[in-house]
Scaffold this motif. Structure first.
Motif, mmCIF file in Angstrom:
data_model
loop_
_atom_site.group_PDB
_atom_site.id
_atom_site.type_symbol
_atom_site.label_atom_id
_atom_site.label_comp_id
_atom_site.label_asym_id
_atom_site.label_seq_id
_atom_site.Cartn_x
_atom_site.Cartn_y
_atom_site.Cartn_z
ATOM 1 N N ALA A 88 0.837 -1.206 0.000
ATOM 2 C CA ALA A 88 0.000 0.000 0.000
ATOM 3 C C ALA A 88 0.871 1.254 0.000
ATOM 4 N N GLU A 89 1.948 1.227 0.767
ATOM 5 C CA GLU A 89 2.861 2.370 0.835
ATOM 6 C C GLU A 89 3.483 2.656 -0.531
ATOM 7 N N VAL A 90 3.967 1.624 -1.193
ATOM 8 C CA VAL A 90 4.588 1.792 -2.503
ATOM 9 C C VAL A 90 3.561 2.277 -3.517
ATOM 10 N N LEU A 91 2.368 1.693 -3.495
ATOM 11 C CA LEU A 91 1.331 2.102 -4.441
ATOM 12 C C LEU A 91 0.936 3.561 -4.244
ATOM 13 N N GLN A 92 0.814 3.988 -2.998
ATOM 14 C CA GLN A 92 0.447 5.378 -2.735
ATOM 15 C C GLN A 92 1.570 6.337 -3.084
#
Length: 93
Positions: free
Chosen positions: A23-27
């Protein structure tokens, strides 16, 4: 005498660290193309690992769907925290 056993893999949806990192990378990705590439690579790697240990295809797909749902929920949680100034949704009424 033969024994039948069933392989039960650790559920992808319970891999909290992987879910949060994803989720962190996608955001944090700069654009949709890089998000799509990261997501495809992540799902491919997870699926390949599950297949390598002998999980049936339908179970692999189920695990990947559950992982996708968990990442979506984490993504929403992170958005909520950002919008509400760091206040985590703790479920308190």
């Amino acid at each position: 005498m033969t024994h039948v056993c069933q392989l039960i893999a650790f559920p992808l949806s319970a891999r909290v660290g992987k879910i949060r990192r994803c989720a962190e990378v996608l955001q944090g990705s700069a654009n949709q193309t890089s998000r799509d590439a990261y997501w495809r690579k992540t799902v491919q790697q997870l699926g390949d690992r599950l297949e390598a240990i002998g999980l049936p295809t339908d179970e692999v797909q189920h695990q990947l769907r559950q992982f996708r749902h968990a990442v979506q929920q984490e993504y929403l949680r992170r958005d909520y925290v950002l919008v509400h100034g760091g206040k985590s949704p703790d479920g308190a009424a």
